[in-house]
Design an enzyme around this catalytic site. Structure first.
Site, PDB file in Angstrom:
ATOM      1  N   ASP A 121      17.193 -43.530  33.604  1.00 50.58           N
ATOM      2  CA  ASP A 121      15.756 -43.783  33.318  1.00 50.58           C
ATOM      3  C   ASP A 121      15.558 -44.499  31.989  1.00 50.58           C
ATOM      4  O   ASP A 121      14.780 -45.440  31.893  1.00 50.58           O
ATOM      5  CB  ASP A 121      14.891 -42.518  33.442  1.00 50.58           C
ATOM      6  CG  ASP A 121      15.234 -41.374  32.504  1.00 50.58           C
ATOM      7  OD1 ASP A 121      16.278 -41.432  31.807  1.00 50.58           O
ATOM      8  OD2 ASP A 121      14.451 -40.395  32.459  1.00 50.58           O
TER       9      ASP A 121
ATOM     10  N   ASP B  24      11.203 -37.064  34.187  1.00 49.35           N
ATOM     11  CA  ASP B  24      10.724 -35.702  34.426  1.00 49.35           C
ATOM     12  C   ASP B  24       9.198 -35.658  34.477  1.00 49.35           C
ATOM     13  O   ASP B  24       8.603 -35.119  35.411  1.00 49.35           O
ATOM     14  CB  ASP B  24      11.237 -34.755  33.331  1.00 49.35           C
ATOM     15  CG  ASP B  24      12.747 -34.824  33.160  1.00 49.35           C
ATOM     16  OD1 ASP B  24      13.418 -35.313  34.090  1.00 49.35           O
ATOM     17  OD2 ASP B  24      13.249 -34.400  32.105  1.00 49.35           O
TER      18      ASP B  24
HETATM   19  C1  GLA Z   1      16.808 -35.360  30.894  1.00 52.45           C
HETATM   20  C2  GLA Z   1      15.728 -36.341  30.419  1.00 52.45           C
HETATM   21  C3  GLA Z   1      15.437 -37.379  31.501  1.00 52.45           C
HETATM   22  C4  GLA Z   1      16.726 -38.037  31.997  1.00 52.45           C
HETATM   23  C5  GLA Z   1      17.777 -36.995  32.346  1.00 52.45           C
HETATM   24  C6  GLA Z   1      19.110 -37.604  32.686  1.00 52.45           C
HETATM   25  O1  GLA Z   1      16.315 -34.603  31.954  1.00 52.45           O
HETATM   26  O2  GLA Z   1      14.531 -35.650  30.107  1.00 52.45           O
HETATM   27  O3  GLA Z   1      14.524 -38.337  31.007  1.00 52.45           O
HETATM   28  O4  GLA Z   1      17.205 -38.966  31.063  1.00 52.45           O
HETATM   29  O5  GLA Z   1      17.970 -36.071  31.280  1.00 52.45           O
HETATM   30  O6  GLA Z   1      19.033 -38.347  33.851  1.00 52.45           O
END
Ligand code: GLA
Length: 390
Positions: A47, A182
């Protein structure tokens, strides 16, 4: 406020929140907001490289019961900690005594930075998203808080805008450089679907979870100690890789081109980039496989994702590896991999509904034999994003 049939778990949480609200504030709440946790099917650490992810919101929620106030005071009771924290909407600062309340403070700060007019409120926060296990309970608190302030302030944010403000809250106020995944899926997830998110354009597409499958989340019970510092290191390594390859972000280089040029990079940066570039390809291939009903292909892409996170991105750990290995040996498991940032936390498993009981009998025991840790297993369904509930 719309009404809907909610699962038993949410009904129980609602009763808990209403009871706590009456006890703490002496009257009933005006409304309740539910924000789900999330699990990512594939597309890890892509992301923040402007790439692709395929998460789903799950039927484990943060629930906030609210009544608006006439002044600019915000009072929060967290039932998990049995603590009250309070702050004024003017001059919001981090609170070292009640660190759990910093997510709410951060969101209030970000909304006001964006010139949204907020009102004070009394709130009770409860939930059944496991805390600290990588299912994004903190992002769920953020998105729930934003929705509460929208309702009390009489405005409604577009789901993407809400996600961006919550991400800004976490990046700039809490100080964690997370990507958008997320907050996005917690804001905009849909029941029975995963969401293919393009983290550059911020457009998304619904991808149905194939019928007859459950999302089984296995918590290794290994807490994610290293995650903050290692997460930031990985981000920097990706930025270095993009700079050396002369692209804006790793999203901008395809797998074939990368393979021709990877010798230009030193070993560590090469491995980090190889993960991100190949993972972006896997996400798009997985969506194609899901749409073609090719579950075997979907599963092998999940496995390849885990191996790439283990060997190239180096964010797995022996506990995550033991959990996926136990699942890979199990009948009726379409695919299994670590999910979230890594260094502990959870795995995600796509399991045929008929095979779930056998999975529950065997996988936890095999994991315990291998590691000496007792895991927690959550059988989940893909759920709606944040919403007001009756
Ligand atoms: C955490 C971060 C997300 C993403 C994941 C790995 O959950 O909050 O933004 O980068 O790690 O994919």
């Amino acid at each position: 406020m719309h009404s809907e049939i909610e699962g038993d778990r949410l009904v129980a949480l609602r009763a808990r929140a209403v009871e706590a609200f009456a006890r703490v504030y002496g009257h009933g709440p005006s409304f309740l907001v539910a924000a789900p946790g999330r699990v990512n099917l594939i597309g890890e650490h892509t992301d923040y490289n402007d790439g692709f992810v395929l998460p789903a919101a799950i039927d484990r929620h943060v629930l906030v019961a609210v009544s608006p106030r006439e002044d600019r005071r915000v009072r929060l009771y967290a039932s998990d900690f049995d603590e009250i924290a309070a702050f004024d909407l003017d001059g919001i600062r981090l609170d070292d005594e009640h660190p759990w309340s910093n997510y709410e403070r951060a969101v209030a700060w970000a909304l006001q930075e964006a010139h949204h007019g907020l009102r004070g409120m009394d709130a009770v926060i409860t939930g059944d998203v496991p805390i600290g296990s990588g299912l994004s309970s903190s992002a769920a608190v953020e998105v729930a808080t934003a929705r509460c302030f929208e309702a009390t302030g009489g405005f409604l944010l577009d789901g993407v805008e809400r996600a961006l403000l919550c991400q800004k809250a976490e990046n700039e106020f809490v100080g964690m450089r997370c990507g958008i995944m997320d907050q996005y899926v917690i804001s905009l997830g849909r029941r029975e679907h995963a969401l293919l998110i393009d983290c550059r354009s911020l457009e998304s597409r619904l991808v149905p979870i194939p019928p007859g499958l459950c999302l089984v989340v296995c918590d290794t019970s290994k807490r994610r100690g290293l995650v903050d510092s290692e997460y930031n290191t990985r981000r920097e390594e990706c930025e270095t890789g993009a700079r050396l390859l002369g692209v804006r972000a790793l999203r901008d280089i395809g797998l074939k081109e990368f393979m021709l040029r990877e010798a230009e990079l030193g070993e560590v940066i090469r491995k980090r980039c190889r993960h991100v570039v190949s993972e972006n390809r896997r996400v798009l291939d997985a969506v194609e496989a899901a749409q073609a009903g090719d579950l075997a292909r979907f599963g092998s892409l999940m496995r390849a994702s885990h191996l790439s996170l283990r060997d190239d991105y180096e964010v797995s750990c022996p506990e995550l590896d033991a959990m996926v290995e136990a699942a890979w040996r199990q009948e009726g498991v379409v695919g299994a991999r670590m999910t979230g940032a890594g260094f502990g936390g959870c795995t995600v498993n796509l399991v045929e509904t008929d095979a779930v009981d056998e999975f529950l009998r065997r996988v936890p025991r095999a994991y315990e034999d291998a590691t000496g840790l007792v895991p927690r297993i959550y059988v989940c369904a893909a759920e709606e994003g944040v919403r007001l509930i009756d």
